[in-house]
Design an enzyme around this catalytic site. Structure first.
Site, short mmCIF file in Angstrom:
data_model
loop_
_atom_site.label_atom_id
_atom_site.label_comp_id
_atom_site.label_asym_id
_atom_site.label_seq_id
_atom_site.Cartn_x
_atom_site.Cartn_y
_atom_site.Cartn_z
N ASP A 34 0.86 -1.18 0.00
CA ASP A 34 0.00 0.00 0.00
C ASP A 34 0.90 1.24 0.00
O ASP A 34 2.10 1.15 0.34
CB ASP A 34 -0.89 -0.05 1.25
CG ASP A 34 -1.76 1.18 1.37
OD1 ASP A 34 -2.42 1.52 0.37
OD2 ASP A 34 -1.76 1.81 2.45
N ASP A 68 -0.22 5.26 0.60
CA ASP A 68 -0.50 6.28 1.62
C ASP A 68 -0.42 5.66 3.01
O ASP A 68 -1.08 4.67 3.29
CB ASP A 68 -1.93 6.86 1.44
CG ASP A 68 -2.10 7.65 0.15
OD1 ASP A 68 -1.38 8.62 -0.04
OD2 ASP A 68 -2.98 7.27 -0.66
N ASP A 120 -1.44 -0.07 6.11
CA ASP A 120 -1.63 0.67 7.37
C ASP A 120 -3.09 0.63 7.82
O ASP A 120 -3.41 1.17 8.87
CB ASP A 120 -1.21 2.13 7.19
CG ASP A 120 -2.11 2.87 6.22
OD1 ASP A 120 -2.21 2.44 5.05
OD2 ASP A 120 -2.76 3.85 6.64
#
Ligand SMILES: [Mg+2]
Length: 311
Positions: free
Chosen positions: A31, A33, A250
């Site tokens: 991922d 961001d 995250d």
């Protein structure tokens, strides 16, 4: 719930490394961001770790629900930070929208409540769309309503992240969706963007929820945790095998659930949306869906993985 079914999240440490963690995957689904960067700022240690994984022969796929950029723009951002990759190593929901419509042999126009990331990908796929950008609230919006004209060619509404979200846009999206034949596609349902600051930044999921509420319809969602993104990756990398991947993210209800639902091992980093306390809450949870939100492993940040990589 059967206690044997309960998952627990372990900190990646020397003993897990000794049991062959790094050899257990050849694809890293990463991922962006909250893992690699916060907006224009790389997260300390993340870039070096990805470079080290690449150097040891791992194939890195950048997989983002963020629809604000086309794949080429993400590639440019990666290159600027020194991250390795080619365009086929980038998987974004902006690309998925175009791929999805293409798979449906869509021939009409798209109303995009989103940004140029989506329209750029649509153009590359030869799919017609209405323009994006500001559509501000008219001074006299009551008078504006009877004057509002809809384009009869529109056959799909796509909702992604749109920082120009406005009352006219919500009205148009919902009005196009009155026709049950109109396709309704959401890029993703992330409620917020990760940020280093003490702020809550609305994500695309906020706008998807608004359009679903006003239209009374449910969008087909393409981003993580749904499998569509993996199918798109597999099209470009036919040798990819879920058993030989690790998903690093995250966020629990997108990145981690994407892994747990589809048999991919998962690593949570604590530099974005979710905390270890969130994981512990789900570990105590009694719902089976809670189990899907528990990663296999966690690290404080992606940079903490680098110490284990000997290249
Ligand atoms: Mg993220």
């Amino acid at each position: 719930m059967d206690l044997k079914m309960r998952r627990t999240c372990k900190k990646l440490d020397d003993s897990i490394m000794a049991s062959g963690f790094l050899d257990s995957f050849d694809y890293v689904l990463c991922d962006c961001d909250g893992v690699l960067w916060h907006g224009p700022n790389p997260i300390p240690g993340s870039i070096e770790t990805v470079q080290a994984l690449h150097k040891m022969g791992k194939h890195i796929i950048y997989i983002t629900n963020n629809s604000t950029k086309a794949r080429e723009e993400y590639l440019e951002k990666c290159a600027k930070f020194g991250l390795p990759g080619k365009v086929e190593d980038i998987m974004s929901t902006s690309y998925c929208v175009a791929a999805y419509l293409k798979s449906k042999h869509f021939q009409r126009k798209v109303y995009v409540l989103g940004s140029t990331g989506i329209t750029f990908e649509l153009q590359k796929a030869g799919i017609d769309h209405l323009p994006v950008g500001p559509d501000p609230v008219p001074e006299d919006w009551v008078k504006w309503i009877p004057e509002l004209k809809l384009d009869p060619e529109v056959g799909a509404v796509v909702v992604g992240f749109d920082h120009y979200i406005s009352y006219p846009k919500l009205t148009k999206a919902a009005s196009y969706l009155r026709d049950p034949e109109t396709l309704f596609i959401a890029t993703n349902r992330d409620e917020q963007f990760p940020t280093e600051r003490n702020l809550t930044i609305p994500g695309a999921g906020t706008f998807v929820a608004a359009v679903e509420t006003v239209s009374g319809r449910t969008a087909v969602s393409l981003g993580k945790p749904h499998k569509y993104m993996f199918d798109c990756i597999k099209e470009m990398h036919p040798d990819i095998d879920v058993n030989k991947c690790v998903m690093i993210g995250d966020r629990l209800n997108t990145d981690i659930m994407f892994g747990t639902k589809h048999g991919i091992k998962t690593l949570l980093v604590l530099t974005g949306i979710n905390s270890l306390e969130d994981v512990h809450e789900y570990e105590k949870g009694s719902q089976e869906t809670d189990q899907l939100l528990i990663p296999d492993y966690y690290l404080t940040c992606l940079g903490d993985l680098q110490q284990f990589i000997k290249v």
